[in-house]
Write a protein that holds these residues in place. Sequence first.
Motif, PDB file in Angstrom:
ATOM      1  N   ARG A  75       0.824  -1.191   0.000  1.00 30.32           N
ATOM      2  CA  ARG A  75       0.000   0.000   0.000  1.00 30.32           C
ATOM      3  C   ARG A  75       0.868   1.255   0.000  1.00 30.32           C
ATOM      4  O   ARG A  75       2.001   1.247   0.463  1.00 30.32           O
ATOM      5  CB  ARG A  75      -0.919   0.031   1.224  1.00 30.32           C
ATOM      6  N   SER A  76       0.310   2.346  -0.502  1.00 32.20           N
ATOM      7  CA  SER A  76       0.988   3.637  -0.453  1.00 32.20           C
ATOM      8  C   SER A  76       0.711   4.286   0.895  1.00 32.20           C
ATOM      9  O   SER A  76      -0.431   4.620   1.209  1.00 32.20           O
ATOM     10  CB  SER A  76       0.480   4.541  -1.582  1.00 32.20           C
ATOM     11  N   LEU A  77       1.765   4.468   1.702  1.00 32.83           N
ATOM     12  CA  LEU A  77       1.604   5.073   3.019  1.00 32.83           C
ATOM     13  C   LEU A  77       1.091   6.508   2.882  1.00 32.83           C
ATOM     14  O   LEU A  77       0.260   6.965   3.682  1.00 32.83           O
ATOM     15  CB  LEU A  77       2.921   5.052   3.789  1.00 32.83           C
ATOM     16  N   LYS A  78       1.562   7.203   1.854  1.00 30.80           N
ATOM     17  CA  LYS A  78       1.108   8.574   1.611  1.00 30.80           C
ATOM     18  C   LYS A  78      -0.405   8.602   1.375  1.00 30.80           C
ATOM     19  O   LYS A  78      -1.118   9.441   1.941  1.00 30.80           O
ATOM     20  CB  LYS A  78       1.839   9.168   0.405  1.00 30.80           C
ATOM     21  N   LYS A  98     -22.483   5.670  15.100  1.00 29.34           N
ATOM     22  CA  LYS A  98     -21.436   4.644  15.164  1.00 29.34           C
ATOM     23  C   LYS A  98     -20.527   4.761  13.944  1.00 29.34           C
ATOM     24  O   LYS A  98     -20.968   5.129  12.856  1.00 29.34           O
ATOM     25  CB  LYS A  98     -22.043   3.237  15.202  1.00 29.34           C
ATOM     26  N   VAL A  99     -19.252   4.433  14.140  1.00 32.61           N
ATOM     27  CA  VAL A  99     -18.291   4.373  13.035  1.00 32.61           C
ATOM     28  C   VAL A  99     -17.670   2.984  13.047  1.00 32.61           C
ATOM     29  O   VAL A  99     -17.099   2.558  14.057  1.00 32.61           O
ATOM     30  CB  VAL A  99     -17.189   5.443  13.153  1.00 32.61           C
ATOM     31  N   ILE A 100     -17.802   2.275  11.931  1.00 33.59           N
ATOM     32  CA  ILE A 100     -17.237   0.932  11.797  1.00 33.59           C
ATOM     33  C   ILE A 100     -15.948   1.031  10.983  1.00 33.59           C
ATOM     34  O   ILE A 100     -15.937   1.585   9.881  1.00 33.59           O
ATOM     35  CB  ILE A 100     -18.223  -0.020  11.095  1.00 33.59           C
ATOM     36  N   PHE A 101     -14.869   0.492  11.508  1.00 36.70           N
ATOM     37  CA  PHE A 101     -13.576   0.513  10.829  1.00 36.70           C
ATOM     38  C   PHE A 101     -13.217  -0.896  10.360  1.00 36.70           C
ATOM     39  O   PHE A 101     -13.316  -1.858  11.135  1.00 36.70           O
ATOM     40  CB  PHE A 101     -12.471   0.995  11.773  1.00 36.70           C
ATOM     41  N   SER A 102     -12.791  -1.029   9.109  1.00 38.29           N
ATOM     42  CA  SER A 102     -12.212  -2.296   8.673  1.00 38.29           C
ATOM     43  C   SER A 102     -10.877  -2.458   9.399  1.00 38.29           C
ATOM     44  O   SER A 102     -10.291  -1.482   9.874  1.00 38.29           O
ATOM     45  CB  SER A 102     -12.001  -2.312   7.155  1.00 38.29           C
ATOM     46  N   GLN A 103     -10.382  -3.675   9.469  1.00 36.02           N
ATOM     47  CA  GLN A 103      -9.165  -3.935  10.248  1.00 36.02           C
ATOM     48  C   GLN A 103      -7.922  -3.283   9.643  1.00 36.02           C
ATOM     49  O   GLN A 103      -7.063  -2.780  10.366  1.00 36.02           O
ATOM     50  CB  GLN A 103      -8.955  -5.445  10.351  1.00 36.02           C
ATOM     51  N   PHE A 104      -7.834  -3.301   8.326  1.00 37.28           N
ATOM     52  CA  PHE A 104      -6.659  -2.751   7.655  1.00 37.28           C
ATOM     53  C   PHE A 104      -7.042  -1.514   6.870  1.00 37.28           C
ATOM     54  O   PHE A 104      -8.198  -1.367   6.457  1.00 37.28           O
ATOM     55  CB  PHE A 104      -6.047  -3.814   6.719  1.00 37.28           C
ATOM     56  N   PRO A 105      -6.109  -0.578   6.656  1.00 37.17           N
ATOM     57  CA  PRO A 105      -4.655  -0.640   6.865  1.00 37.17           C
ATOM     58  C   PRO A 105      -4.180  -0.166   8.234  1.00 37.17           C
ATOM     59  O   PRO A 105      -3.035   0.282   8.365  1.00 37.17           O
ATOM     60  CB  PRO A 105      -4.124   0.277   5.764  1.00 37.17           C
ATOM     61  N   ILE A 106      -4.981  -0.228   9.259  1.00 34.92           N
ATOM     62  CA  ILE A 106      -4.655   0.069  10.658  1.00 34.92           C
ATOM     63  C   ILE A 106      -4.527   1.567  10.927  1.00 34.92           C
ATOM     64  O   ILE A 106      -5.192   2.115  11.805  1.00 34.92           O
ATOM     65  CB  ILE A 106      -3.387  -0.675  11.118  1.00 34.92           C
ATOM     66  N   PHE A 107      -3.660   2.256  10.150  1.00 35.85           N
ATOM     67  CA  PHE A 107      -3.407   3.673  10.407  1.00 35.85           C
ATOM     68  C   PHE A 107      -4.681   4.513  10.237  1.00 35.85           C
ATOM     69  O   PHE A 107      -4.810   5.564  10.852  1.00 35.85           O
ATOM     70  CB  PHE A 107      -2.313   4.195   9.466  1.00 35.85           C
ATOM     71  N   HIS A 108      -5.600   4.049   9.401  1.00 34.49           N
ATOM     72  CA  HIS A 108      -6.828   4.815   9.185  1.00 34.49           C
ATOM     73  C   HIS A 108      -7.630   4.948  10.466  1.00 34.49           C
ATOM     74  O   HIS A 108      -8.294   5.952  10.699  1.00 34.49           O
ATOM     75  CB  HIS A 108      -7.670   4.175   8.077  1.00 34.49           C
TER      76      HIS A 108
END
Length: 234
Positions: A75-78, A98-108
């Motif tokens: 993935r592009s970190l930028k 509520k806010v649901i987050f997918s597991q990846f890319p973590i930083f999000h």
Amino acid sequence: MKIAVVSEFFYPHSGGQEQRLLEILEYVAKQGHKVDVYTIKYDEALSDQENYNEINILRVIKNKNYIGGGGLKSRSLKTIIQYSLKVALRLDANSYDKVIFSQFPIFHMLLTCFTKSKKILDFVEYRHGRFWEFLFGLEMKCADQVVCISDVVKEKALKICDGKKLLVIPSSIKLKKFYSGEPKHFIFIGRMEQHKHPEMAIETVLQYNAEHNQKYVLHLIGDGSMLEFLRKKY
């Protein structure tokens, strides 16, 4: 209820977690809840905004080269940082229940954890090692609730998370979508990546056929870096 979903990939991308989220959100939207999905525009042919089955899809940043192989290194970190910051502004400007987050890319999730809405982490894959456990631990600390894909994943997550936060919601599979009418068929659905172990499915069917004098067929549905290797080997 007003729900936001933060997932780097979403429909029409058809990875495992994207399909899981899509089916859950289709059900939620049918109950009358408002659903906004914040995602990345990985294909120029996609629109910046569309409504699919009552789900409002918002592609907040563009990168046509974002899709790579498995893992964070592809993935592009930028792009991840730009995407996370744009989503943070959207979450701040809108009031979500509520806010649901997918597991990846973590930083999000780490970059948007300040939101006052209830934060739910959809946790589908446990990776061993101090590095991954550290990152997963940070995500789980940000979350008010962690939804695990299976009891096995929940059991592993107990190593790094308070059990009171953990809940299991298995993925559904629409069997009619894949049923061929022929009973002697098996299907492996997933990315052809080493950590998904597609060879295990192949070897299992081959071994069963050899031991029971059968000719069961295995269909592998998915793409990935192992695809050509598997085609050559089998």
